[in-house]
Enzyme design. Structure first.
Site, PDB file in Angstrom:
ATOM      1  N   ARG A 189       0.831  -1.214   0.000  1.00  0.00           N
ATOM      2  CA  ARG A 189       0.000   0.000   0.000  1.00  0.00           C
ATOM      3  C   ARG A 189       0.861   1.258   0.000  1.00  0.00           C
ATOM      4  NH1 ARG A 189      -3.937  -0.318   4.807  1.00  0.00           N
ATOM      5  NH2 ARG A 189      -4.464   1.761   4.063  1.00  0.00           N
ATOM      6  N   HIS A 204      -6.431   8.028  11.914  1.00  0.00           N
ATOM      7  CA  HIS A 204      -5.969   6.639  11.936  1.00  0.00           C
ATOM      8  C   HIS A 204      -4.460   6.537  11.704  1.00  0.00           C
ATOM      9  CE1 HIS A 204     -10.326   5.136  10.958  1.00  0.00           C
ATOM     10  NE2 HIS A 204     -10.188   5.555  12.201  1.00  0.00           N
ATOM     11  N   CYS A 252       8.227   0.958  17.176  1.00  0.00           N
ATOM     12  CA  CYS A 252       8.331  -0.312  17.881  1.00  0.00           C
ATOM     13  C   CYS A 252       7.157  -0.444  18.842  1.00  0.00           C
ATOM     14  CB  CYS A 252       9.651  -0.383  18.643  1.00  0.00           C
ATOM     15  SG  CYS A 252       9.782  -1.883  19.630  1.00  0.00           S
ATOM     16  N   GLY A 305     -16.484  10.508   0.917  1.00  0.00           N
ATOM     17  CA  GLY A 305     -15.812   9.267   0.530  1.00  0.00           C
ATOM     18  C   GLY A 305     -15.549   8.301   1.669  1.00  0.00           C
ATOM     19  N   THR A 306     -16.490   8.240   2.596  1.00  0.00           N
ATOM     20  CA  THR A 306     -16.354   7.242   3.666  1.00  0.00           C
ATOM     21  C   THR A 306     -17.658   6.469   3.819  1.00  0.00           C
ATOM     22  OG1 THR A 306     -15.921   6.833   6.022  1.00  0.00           O
ATOM     23  CG2 THR A 306     -16.886   8.987   5.474  1.00  0.00           C
ATOM     24  N   ASN A 360     -20.567  11.154  -1.803  1.00  0.00           N
ATOM     25  CA  ASN A 360     -20.234   9.730  -1.883  1.00  0.00           C
ATOM     26  C   ASN A 360     -20.881   9.150  -3.130  1.00  0.00           C
ATOM     27  OD1 ASN A 360     -20.001   6.823  -1.333  1.00  0.00           O
ATOM     28  ND2 ASN A 360     -19.566   7.423   0.776  1.00  0.00           N
ATOM     29  N   ALA A 386     -15.848  12.377  -5.587  1.00  0.00           N
ATOM     30  CA  ALA A 386     -15.336  13.524  -4.825  1.00  0.00           C
ATOM     31  C   ALA A 386     -14.457  14.429  -5.686  1.00  0.00           C
ATOM     32  CB  ALA A 386     -14.555  13.022  -3.616  1.00  0.00           C
TER      33      ALA A 386
HETATM   34  C1  BJW Z   1     -16.317   7.316  -3.098  1.00  0.00           C
HETATM   35  C2  BJW Z   1     -15.543   7.275  -4.264  1.00  0.00           C
HETATM   36  C3  BJW Z   1     -15.358   8.496  -4.965  1.00  0.00           C
HETATM   37  C4  BJW Z   1     -15.627   5.271  -3.419  1.00  0.00           C
HETATM   38  N1  BJW Z   1     -15.908   9.622  -4.503  1.00  0.00           N
HETATM   39  N2  BJW Z   1     -16.864   8.449  -2.674  1.00  0.00           N
HETATM   40  C5  BJW Z   1     -19.588  -1.929  17.148  1.00  0.00           C
HETATM   41  C6  BJW Z   1     -20.179  -0.687  17.028  1.00  0.00           C
HETATM   42  C7  BJW Z   1     -19.418   0.468  16.967  1.00  0.00           C
HETATM   43  C8  BJW Z   1     -18.053   0.393  17.035  1.00  0.00           C
HETATM   44  C9  BJW Z   1     -17.470  -0.836  17.162  1.00  0.00           C
HETATM   45  C10 BJW Z   1     -18.217  -1.973  17.217  1.00  0.00           C
HETATM   46  N3  BJW Z   1     -17.368  -3.029  17.318  1.00  0.00           N
HETATM   47  C11 BJW Z   1     -16.104  -2.566  17.318  1.00  0.00           C
HETATM   48  C12 BJW Z   1     -16.152  -1.224  17.234  1.00  0.00           C
HETATM   49  C13 BJW Z   1     -15.016  -0.295  17.192  1.00  0.00           C
HETATM   50  C14 BJW Z   1     -14.308  -0.319  15.864  1.00  0.00           C
HETATM   51  C15 BJW Z   1     -15.311  -0.179  14.735  1.00  0.00           C
HETATM   52  O1  BJW Z   1     -15.721   0.903  14.365  1.00  0.00           O
HETATM   53  N4  BJW Z   1     -15.730  -1.288  14.138  1.00  0.00           N
HETATM   54  C16 BJW Z   1     -16.773  -1.282  13.109  1.00  0.00           C
HETATM   55  C17 BJW Z   1     -16.205  -1.744  11.781  1.00  0.00           C
HETATM   56  C18 BJW Z   1     -17.893  -2.163  13.598  1.00  0.00           C
HETATM   57  N5  BJW Z   1     -13.426   0.815  15.920  1.00  0.00           N
HETATM   58  C19 BJW Z   1     -12.219   0.745  16.448  1.00  0.00           C
HETATM   59  O2  BJW Z   1     -11.760  -0.308  16.865  1.00  0.00           O
HETATM   60  C20 BJW Z   1     -11.449   2.032  16.557  1.00  0.00           C
HETATM   61  N6  BJW Z   1     -10.935   2.179  17.886  1.00  0.00           N
HETATM   62  C21 BJW Z   1     -11.731   2.241  18.946  1.00  0.00           C
HETATM   63  O3  BJW Z   1     -12.947   2.207  18.878  1.00  0.00           O
HETATM   64  O4  BJW Z   1     -11.026   2.355  20.113  1.00  0.00           O
HETATM   65  C22 BJW Z   1     -11.755   2.331  21.338  1.00  0.00           C
HETATM   66  C23 BJW Z   1     -10.718   2.255  22.446  1.00  0.00           C
HETATM   67  C24 BJW Z   1     -10.693   3.235  23.406  1.00  0.00           C
HETATM   68  C25 BJW Z   1      -9.755   3.157  24.432  1.00  0.00           C
HETATM   69  C26 BJW Z   1      -8.843   2.103  24.467  1.00  0.00           C
HETATM   70  C27 BJW Z   1      -8.869   1.135  23.489  1.00  0.00           C
HETATM   71  C28 BJW Z   1      -9.805   1.209  22.462  1.00  0.00           C
HETATM   72  C29 BJW Z   1     -10.245   2.027  15.645  1.00  0.00           C
HETATM   73  C30 BJW Z   1     -10.631   1.968  14.201  1.00  0.00           C
HETATM   74  C31 BJW Z   1      -9.387   1.847  13.328  1.00  0.00           C
HETATM   75  C32 BJW Z   1      -9.758   1.630  11.858  1.00  0.00           C
HETATM   76  N7  BJW Z   1      -8.596   1.293  11.181  1.00  0.00           N
HETATM   77  C33 BJW Z   1      -8.677   1.114   9.715  1.00  0.00           C
HETATM   78  C34 BJW Z   1      -7.346   0.463   9.241  1.00  0.00           C
HETATM   79  C35 BJW Z   1      -6.132   1.195   9.732  1.00  0.00           C
HETATM   80  C36 BJW Z   1      -5.643   2.233   8.788  1.00  0.00           C
HETATM   81  C37 BJW Z   1      -5.213   1.643   7.450  1.00  0.00           C
HETATM   82  O5  BJW Z   1      -4.683   0.539   7.393  1.00  0.00           O
HETATM   83  O6  BJW Z   1      -5.417   2.357   6.443  1.00  0.00           O
HETATM   84  O7  BJW Z   1      -8.910   2.344   9.065  1.00  0.00           O
HETATM   85  S1  BJW Z   1     -10.031   0.097   9.189  1.00  0.00           S
HETATM   86  C38 BJW Z   1     -10.347   0.954   7.703  1.00  0.00           C
HETATM   87  O8  BJW Z   1     -11.674   1.514   7.756  1.00  0.00           O
HETATM   88  C39 BJW Z   1      -9.367   2.131   7.706  1.00  0.00           C
HETATM   89  C40 BJW Z   1     -10.244   3.261   7.243  1.00  0.00           C
HETATM   90  O9  BJW Z   1      -9.689   4.487   7.661  1.00  0.00           O
HETATM   91  C41 BJW Z   1     -11.568   2.934   7.884  1.00  0.00           C
HETATM   92  C42 BJW Z   1     -12.751   3.600   7.213  1.00  0.00           C
HETATM   93  O10 BJW Z   1     -12.957   3.112   5.928  1.00  0.00           O
HETATM   94  P1  BJW Z   1     -13.385   4.122   4.755  1.00  0.00           P
HETATM   95  O11 BJW Z   1     -12.288   5.064   4.477  1.00  0.00           O
HETATM   96  O12 BJW Z   1     -14.709   4.680   5.049  1.00  0.00           O
HETATM   97  O13 BJW Z   1     -13.431   3.124   3.499  1.00  0.00           O
HETATM   98  P2  BJW Z   1     -14.614   2.202   2.952  1.00  0.00           P
HETATM   99  O14 BJW Z   1     -14.013   1.286   1.963  1.00  0.00           O
HETATM  100  O15 BJW Z   1     -15.357   1.580   4.056  1.00  0.00           O
HETATM  101  O16 BJW Z   1     -15.609   3.223   2.229  1.00  0.00           O
HETATM  102  C43 BJW Z   1     -15.224   3.953   1.067  1.00  0.00           C
HETATM  103  C44 BJW Z   1     -16.379   4.835   0.659  1.00  0.00           C
HETATM  104  O17 BJW Z   1     -15.961   5.671  -0.412  1.00  0.00           O
HETATM  105  C45 BJW Z   1     -17.602   4.060   0.164  1.00  0.00           C
HETATM  106  O18 BJW Z   1     -18.757   4.563   0.820  1.00  0.00           O
HETATM  107  C46 BJW Z   1     -17.662   4.386  -1.336  1.00  0.00           C
HETATM  108  O19 BJW Z   1     -18.985   4.457  -1.860  1.00  0.00           O
HETATM  109  C47 BJW Z   1     -16.996   5.736  -1.376  1.00  0.00           C
HETATM  110  N8  BJW Z   1     -16.353   6.088  -2.665  1.00  0.00           N
HETATM  111  N9  BJW Z   1     -15.127   6.009  -4.514  1.00  0.00           N
HETATM  112  C48 BJW Z   1     -16.669   9.602  -3.422  1.00  0.00           C
HETATM  113  N10 BJW Z   1     -14.634   8.546  -6.155  1.00  0.00           N
END
Ligand code: BJW
Length: 235
Positions: free
Chosen positions: A62, A111, A119, A179-180, A204, A222
């Site tokens: 990536r 993120h 580390c 775009g999320t 979106n 976007a």
């Molecule tokens: C376009 C387009 C164009 C395409 N124009 N649009 C149950 C309920 C609620 C929460 C939770 C739950 N169970 C667990 C949780 C918590 C969890 C969570 O949210 N899980 C859910 C999935 C259920 N969250 C966490 O764990 C977070 N931490 C946390 O809650 O900590 C609490 C805590 C407190 C104190 C101590 C300890 C803990 C952390 C979340 C970390 C997410 N990490 C990732 C990967 C790491 C980064 C990386 O490798 O890049 O982040 S996951 C992945 O998803 C990445 C992204 O940033 C994130 C969001 O995804 P994104 O960007 O929205 O992508 P897509 O693919 O989902 O969507 C793309 C969109 O674009 C689509 O809608 C398309 O239509 C659109 N699109 N082309 C406009 N041209």
């Protein structure tokens, strides 16, 4: 447009869709898998503990793609919008550094980013170049493991960035959600849960869980819709 023109405080929340037109894949939906692994398997402490070489292979690939990519018109439009608004915050979930490269300044990388590895044990840091971390250097001299400086599932977001994002959401007149899929929390909560009086606009290609509750929806890429909005504001 009137709401945006009058806005004194704007928060933009972006996800991987804004970088799609830079050639970078989104996480979910078509093409959102990597070699049959789900994002949750790769982007979690448990996934890293299970197979650090697999996880670093994913991030190295990536990172190379990020460095080959260039910011697109959507990234530049948000950087331009920042110059038109005295109180503008850009909170991104992306780790691709494209907003930074486009010139956004008040940028919160919720993120983390892929510019450094750290580390997991002693927190030593090293910069990552385009080839990423050599797989034979994952084990750190202190006995810990080097990991990407990003936030995995189950991990807290960087405290300072998160507090600033919460404050920006609370005082915003306009919130742009770009775009999320708005399924990953707590970032998705910024769109709708901090400020009942803000005007929320979603840009979106597809419907998301927040679409029904927002004030305005632009169904389009976007890189096309953001420049249209920002050009209209500045003309
Ligand atoms: C376009 C387009 C164009 C395409 N124009 N649009 C149950 C309920 C609620 C929460 C939770 C739950 N169970 C667990 C949780 C918590 C969890 C969570 O949210 N899980 C859910 C999935 C259920 N969250 C966490 O764990 C977070 N931490 C946390 O809650 O900590 C609490 C805590 C407190 C104190 C101590 C300890 C803990 C952390 C979340 C970390 C997410 N990490 C990732 C990967 C790491 C980064 C990386 O490798 O890049 O982040 S996951 C992945 O998803 C990445 C992204 O940033 C994130 C969001 O995804 P994104 O960007 O929205 O992508 P897509 O693919 O989902 O969507 C793309 C969109 O674009 C689509 O809608 C398309 O239509 C659109 N699109 N082309 C406009 N041209």
């Amino acid at each position: 447009m009137t709401r945006l023109r009058r806005a004194r405080c704007i928060l933009a929340l972006t996800g991987s869709g804004i970088s799609a037109e830079s050639g970078l894949p989104t996480f979910r939906g078509t093409g959102g898998l990597w070699h049959d692994h789900r994002v949750e398997e790769l982007a979690s402490p448990a996934g890293f503990a299970r197979d650090p070489v697999l996880v670093w292979s994913w991030y190295n690939q990536r990172l190379a793609a990020h460095r080959r990519a260039s910011p697109n018109a959507g990234h530049y439009a948000l950087a331009h919008l920042e110059t038109l608004c005295a109180d503008f915050t850009l909170a991104t979930q992306n780790v691709d550094s494209l907003h930074k490269r486009a010139g956004s300044r008040n940028l919160l990388e919720l993120h983390g980013n892929l510019r450094e590895a750290r580390c997991s044990s002693c927190d030593a840091r090293r910069p990552l170049d385009a080839s990423g971390l050599p797989l034979d250097e994952i084990e750190h001299e202190c006995g810990g493991r080097m990991r990407p400086d990003i936030v995995w599932f189950g991990e807290p977001l960087p405290r300072g960035a998160w507090l600033q994002a919460e404050r920006a959401a609370s005082r915003a007149d306009v919130i742009l959600v770009v775009g999320t899929s708005a399924v990953v929390y707590p970032a998705a909560a910024l769109a709708t849960r901090y400020n009942a009086s803000a005007y929320v606009a979603e840009i979106n290609l597809e419907e998301t869980p927040i679409s029904a509750g927002v004030d305005f929806v632009l169904r389009g890429p976007a890189a096309r819709e953001l420049p249209r909005i920002v050009n209209a504001l500045s003309s």
